[in-house]
Design an enzyme around this catalytic site. Structure first.
Site, PDB file in Angstrom:
ATOM      1  N   HIS A  65     106.062 -88.610 113.338  1.00 42.99           N
ATOM      2  CA  HIS A  65     104.858 -90.351 112.820  1.00 42.99           C
ATOM      3  C   HIS A  65     104.259 -88.887 111.816  1.00 42.99           C
ATOM      4  CE1 HIS A  65     101.087 -89.052 114.983  1.00 42.99           C
ATOM      5  NE2 HIS A  65     101.673 -88.175 115.907  1.00 42.99           N
ATOM      6  N   ASP A 175      98.925 -83.328 112.635  1.00 41.38           N
ATOM      7  CA  ASP A 175      99.627 -84.199 113.852  1.00 41.38           C
ATOM      8  C   ASP A 175      99.447 -85.868 113.453  1.00 41.38           C
ATOM      9  OD1 ASP A 175      99.712 -85.780 116.081  1.00 41.38           O
ATOM     10  OD2 ASP A 175      97.821 -85.385 117.086  1.00 41.38           O
ATOM     11  N   GLU A 207     101.201 -94.493 115.327  1.00 36.38           N
ATOM     12  CA  GLU A 207     102.028 -93.671 116.588  1.00 36.38           C
ATOM     13  C   GLU A 207     100.682 -94.006 117.681  1.00 36.38           C
ATOM     14  OE1 GLU A 207     102.486 -90.046 119.244  1.00 36.38           O
ATOM     15  OE2 GLU A 207     101.024 -90.527 117.835  1.00 36.38           O
ATOM     16  N   GLU A 208      99.315 -93.398 116.354  1.00 32.42           N
ATOM     17  CA  GLU A 208      98.416 -93.582 117.704  1.00 32.42           C
ATOM     18  C   GLU A 208      97.848 -93.810 118.218  1.00 32.42           C
ATOM     19  OE1 GLU A 208      97.447 -89.500 117.349  1.00 32.42           O
ATOM     20  OE2 GLU A 208      98.195 -89.162 116.257  1.00 32.42           O
ATOM     21  N   ASP A 230     107.142 -83.859 117.427  1.00 34.15           N
ATOM     22  CA  ASP A 230     105.573 -83.947 117.334  1.00 34.15           C
ATOM     23  C   ASP A 230     105.070 -82.613 117.402  1.00 34.15           C
ATOM     24  OD1 ASP A 230     103.335 -85.156 117.684  1.00 34.15           O
ATOM     25  OD2 ASP A 230     103.612 -87.020 118.430  1.00 34.15           O
ATOM     26  N   HIS A 314      93.406 -84.091 117.031  1.00 36.04           N
ATOM     27  CA  HIS A 314      92.417 -84.516 116.122  1.00 36.04           C
ATOM     28  C   HIS A 314      91.247 -84.382 115.722  1.00 36.04           C
ATOM     29  CE1 HIS A 314      94.495 -88.192 118.690  1.00 36.04           C
ATOM     30  NE2 HIS A 314      95.566 -87.153 119.052  1.00 36.04           N
TER      31      HIS A 314
END
Lengths: 350, 344, 324
Positions: A65, A175, A207-208, A230, A314
């Site tokens: 992603h 990410d 995706e998130e 990922d 994150h």
């Protein structure tokens, strides 16, 4: 471009879930030279197709992603400060004092303000600020702020890509731009390999916020095989050893209900054969990645998951080892190259 | 004030006790001598030949930051904070370690592992490490050692309309003001401009500098807190960025000379400069040390209001910096022409 | 249109039992659309215009309710909530079962307020037989007008249904093939939208639903107010609105001369969330009606916002679809 340069180039492009346009354009441009066909589907997934040399062979979909976590403006306050919400949610531990870019009519540098200790009660100084105590300062009076910023404008972290010792790099959006870099590396390696299968490299959106790009992308492509790429928990203080993976010790190959056992077996076999170091993960149920959505697309897709260990996920300083990205790209390329036209038969349950 | 001038000062390294880099930059421009603790003292004799008032202007060079205290087995660096850093800004931060500015990361495990029922606690400095990419102590020792200093990795730049975002605005803004003030001449004044060290850990540089100079008038140029924020009560804001020089009446370290404050207000009003009073008795600055030097020195402070002080990205107004410089220069000029000396 | 909103909000239609609402809407649309069908989940799908791209407008017919799980010997019924509902608004409320049987929500004695929960509440449907396990009650409240505001139960989302009916009636010609979809089972998981969108395969989907506001005392920060026009959504829990759809909706508002607001909803979602991930993906957006006190018996909207939404949507479906 080297792996590092490519990752940095992607990292610096904004692409909050639902607002992936800028990063998608970069990926589209980079893949145009590596795959025969590149298109964007209706939700914005970038889909590159590198055809195999044996028509009728299986279709292999690789997905990583490209969206990143971010924030969104919810209000412009009378004093020009901005209120915001998380996309998908805010990690209050990493926000205070950090620099951001507000993507308004033009990009605005900003900083996340929070209550300074001297105006807090003693017990409140020990607590994290609440979302409603935070705001973004773009240095504009309200009138100017309203000219340039609207409710709904996305916000990204402002972070340079920094090279640490030991071949590690830190930055925002790794990410899962690290995963996109893996796909890029894979396409580059495939240029020098013969492969029967059609390889679809897909940079997915959203995706998130719920694997949404993978849901529709997989439906559209109808692959015979799917591998999600990922990032995964890197070794970080406070993260139990049994839940984390060491940086620079190779990609993580997952097994469990989300993964087709034969795909898993064959990924491991390729890694062993090429002396690519890898780490194993056992995931009892969902993996929380695009693999979850891909596996149950249409009438079911044999699916696997390869991950890059990543520290501080994150946050604006997500950290990965460049060697792991290169290794994963090589692993996937050779995995693709070694699939025979009749590979699907090996996947049938006895 | 040119953005680049201030940005260059802010981007320089200078954690308390490690002020060499910022001192060299300032010394290149202003000259001067360095004392035992590392203060940079620039003396300007009275251009009128005397009689003179001996005035000490002080701005501190040092900034809050980090000191490496231990190399861990896993190759990470344990650290102490130097000066008052709110631990809430630490997770997710990039820092630059040592003279070579090696990037390091202060991070936390991802939010995915948090218990959603409990609100997470503020990470304690003791639980945090700097990740420099090394995977063993031996590897780390090749590049790093106990005693290395680290700073925020922020690169200064413009924010919005006429504001600057940078680390260390406290007190590189004051340093910038002092450099500007030094460009002029002040008949009747024996001027001692001091760029002090170790303010953030106890006003230590100013103390010895004032002792050596024995000034008759002390004036501190500072970056002070502007606690503005969305939804914040007016009374809690202390000062406002863009509203002009800040005059302190009192903080935890000193009470300003009321005569000096009266003259500062007069000078500001004559010059048409806006000014504001600091609406808090907290905090402290070099005025505390200067005012208590020898038999005591009438001292006041003029400050540049800064948001997010001691954080990785503090914010100030370039116009405020200019105004503080103009007010300071006008004040010193008046002290010289009128031969002013003050009482408390 | 107020009268239509009154009849629609007054109708009985908890999730899974939307028949009465569906019949009412089908009747209202008769003669105004090119065709109409009901699918397996109970969605009502009407279409009009064409032969251009397929635009799906969706408003859900279902409302929140109370499904009886147990009736004791004295006639007190325990319930499971259909959809989501805060127990704090329930004590003393009147509810109605199909066929018109009334009930009142009562409570066990509770020592501390924090102990209150749905399990402590029951429906007192009067003595004697008449209510059984599986029966579903809904709030019983008529539509009321208060100045320019309308208050009713089930404004979520009968006001959206009314808007779609009005669009169907007023639409004369459109370059697009417009599907007016009155969905079932939104409150329990966007279920009707999922199957109807799969069936239609639209090129663009727009849900018309209610949204929260931030204009009441000490409300959560949200830049949506009653009376400032319909809201064009940017994001909610289930949807990042397609930027092209959002732009087209905002331009349509401008073309229709109706003010609009931008909406960022931090918790909640609409049918568009399901539509967007159908098949190969559908560019989707939402036109929201700012509504106070959602999921209570007194959902409040501003009539001007409702009219603005009709104008906005008419302009939107009447223009050639451009999502670039």
């Amino acid at each position: 471009m080297t792996v590092r340069e490519f990752l940095e180039w992607l990292s610096l492009a904004p692409g909050v879930s639902g607002f992936e346009g800028p990063v998608a354009a970069r990926i589209e441009g980079a893949w145009a030279g590596l795959a025969g066909e590149v298109r964007r589907d209706r939700l914005g997934n970038v889909i590159a197709l590198k055809r195999g040399d044996r028509p009728g062979s299986p279709k292999l979909m690789l997905a990583a992603h490209m969206d990143e976590i971010g924030l969104m403006v919810t209000r412009v306050e009378p004093d020009g400060f901005l209120r915001f919400a998380g996309v998908p949610e805010v990690d209050l531990r990493t926000l205070p004092g950090k620099e951001v870019v507000v993507h308004g009519r033009r990009d605005l540098r900003g900083v996340v303000g929070h209550p300074p200790p001297h105006i807090l009660s003693p017990e409140d100084t020990k607590k994290l600020p609440k979302l409603e105590d935070l705001f973004i300062d773009v240095g504009l009076a309200a009138v100017r702020a309203r000219e340039l910023v609207a409710v709904g404008d996305p916000i990204t972290f402002r972070a340079e890509v920094r090279e640490l010792k030991g071949g590690l790099v830190a930055g925002k959006g790794f990410d899962d731009r690290a995963g996109v870099a893996v796909l890029h590396q894979c396409l580059e390696e495939l240029a020098g390999l013969h492969h029967a299968v059609d390889v679809y490299a897909v940079a997915t959106v959203q995706e998130e916020v719920g694997l949404r790009g993978a849901v529709v992308g997989t439906y559209g492509i109808q692959p015979d095989l799917a591998i999600a790429v990922d990032v995964h928990l890197g070794d970080t203080p406070g993260v139990p050893e049994h839940k984390s993976f060491t940086l620079d010790k190779g990609p993580v190959i997952t097994m469990g209900a989300n993964i087709h056992p034969v795909l898993h077996r064959d990924l491991v076999a390729v890694a062993r054969d090429l002396n690519i170091p890898f780490q194993l993960e056992a995931a009892p149920a969902g993996t929380g990645t695009d693999a979850v959505a891909m596996q149950v697309s249409r009438s079911g897709i044999p699916t696997a998951l390869v991950s890059i260990p990543c520290r501080y996920m994150h946050s604006p300083v997500e950290t990965v080892a460049l060697a792991d990205v290169a290794r994963a790209g090589r692993l996937l390329a050779h995995f693709a190259a070694r699939r025979t036209p009749g590979y699907l038969e090996e996947l049938a349950w006895s | 004030m040119e953005l680049n001038t201030l940005a260059r000062l802010c981007d320089a390294r200078g954690v308390s006790g490690d002020e060499a880099e910022i001192r060299d930059i300032i010394r290149q421009q202003a000259g001067g001598r360095v004392d035992v603790l590392g203060n940079l003292l620039v003396a300007r004799p009275d251009p009128a030949g005397g009689p003179s008032v001996r005035v000490m202007l002080a701005a501190h060079m040092d900034e809050v930051g980090f000191l490496v205290t231990h190399l861990e087995k896993n190759g990470r660096l344990r650290f102490s904070t130097v000066g008052g850093i709110d631990p809430r800004v630490l997770p997710g931060l990039a820092v630059l370690v040592g003279r070579d500015r090696a990037p390091g990361i202060i991070g936390l495990g991802p939010p995915h592992l948090l218990d959603r029922k409990e609100s997470p606690a503020v990470a304690r400095v003791d639980d945090l490490l700097i990740d420099v990419g090394c995977s063993s102590r031996e590897e780390a020792e090749r590049w790093f050692s106990v005693g290395d200093y680290a700073t925020f990795a922020t690169v200064a730049g413009e924010l919005g309309d006429g504001l600057v975002l940078a680390k260390a605005l406290d007190d590189r803004a004051g340093c910038a003001v002092l450099l500007e003030v030094l460009a002029e001449e002040y008949p009747g004044v024996e001027l001692h401009a001091v760029f002090t060290v170790q303010e953030e850990i106890g006003l230590r540089g100013a103390r010895v500098a004032a002792h050596a100079i024995a000034p008759e008038v002390g004036l501190v140029l500072e970056g002070t807190i502007a606690a503005e924020g969305a939804g914040r009560e007016e009374a809690d804001r202390v000062t406002a960025v863009g509203a002009g020089p800040v005059l302190s009446l009192m903080d935890r370290t000193s009470i300003a000379s009321r005569e000096m404050v009266r003259v500062l207000v007069e000078v500001a009003e004559q010059a048409g400069l806006p000014y504001q009073f600091r609406r808090s008795g907290q905090g402290g600055n070099d005025a505390g040390a200067i005012s208590l030097a020898l038999e005591g020195v009438p001292t006041a402070a003029i400050s540049v209001p800064c948001r997010y002080l001691h954080g990785p990205a503090s914010v100030a107004s370039l116009e405020d910096v200019d105004r503080v410089a103009r007010l300071t220069a006008a004040f010193v000029r008046r002290v010289g022409t009128e031969g002013l000396r003050f009482r408390y | 249109m107020k009268e239509l909103i009154g009849r629609l909000t007054g109708a009985y239609g908890p999730s899974g039992r939307e028949d009465e609402v569906r019949r009412l809407i089908a009747g209202e649309l008769e003669g105004h659309v090119d065709g109409c069908r009901t699918d397996a989940l109970g969605n009502l799908i009407a279409w009009k215009g064409g032969p251009g791209p397929r635009i799906m407008l969706a408003a859900h017919m279902d409302e929140i309710g109370f499904m009886v799980t147990h009736v004791d010997e004295n006639g007190f019924a325990r319930y499971a909530v259909v959809g989501s509902m805060d127990h704090q608004v329930l004590l003393g409320q009147r509810v109605v079962f199909p066929g018109g049987r009334m009930g009142v929500i009562g409570s066990e004695r509770v020592e501390k307020p924090e102990e209150m929960k749905h399990e402590k509440l029951f429906i007192d449907a009067g003595a004697g037989a008449g209510v059984g396990v599986g029966d579903v009650a809904v709030f019983h409240r008529p539509l009321e007008e208060s100045g320019c505001r309308l208050v009713a139960k089930a404004m979520d989302d009968r006001v959206g249904c009314a808007i779609l009916v009005e669009v169907g009636r007023r639409l004369t010609s459109a370059p697009n093939q417009v599907f007016l979809v009155f969905t079932a089972q939104e409150e329990v998981g966007l279920r009707g939208a999922r199957t109807s969108a799969y069936g239609i395969g639209p090129d663009c989907g727009v849900a018309v639903d209610v949204t929260d506001t931030g204009d009441t005392p000490k409300a959560r920060t949200m830049e949506v107010s009653l009376g400032k026009g319909p809201a064009v959504k940017v994001m909610d829990t289930y949807l990042m609105c397609h930027p092209g759809v959002r732009r087209a909706l905002e331009e349509s508002a401008a073309a229709a001369g109706t003010p609009f607001q931008r909406e960022v909803l931090e918790r909640g979602g609409t049918d568009a969330g399901a539509i967007a991930v159908t098949r190969e993906g559908v560019p989707a957006g939402v036109v929201s009606i700012p509504t106070r006190y959602i999921h209570t018996p007194s959902e409040m909207v501003d009539y001007a916002d409702v009219e603005g939404a009709v104008a906005l949507l008419l302009a939107f479906v009447s223009r050639p679809l451009d999502l670039s």
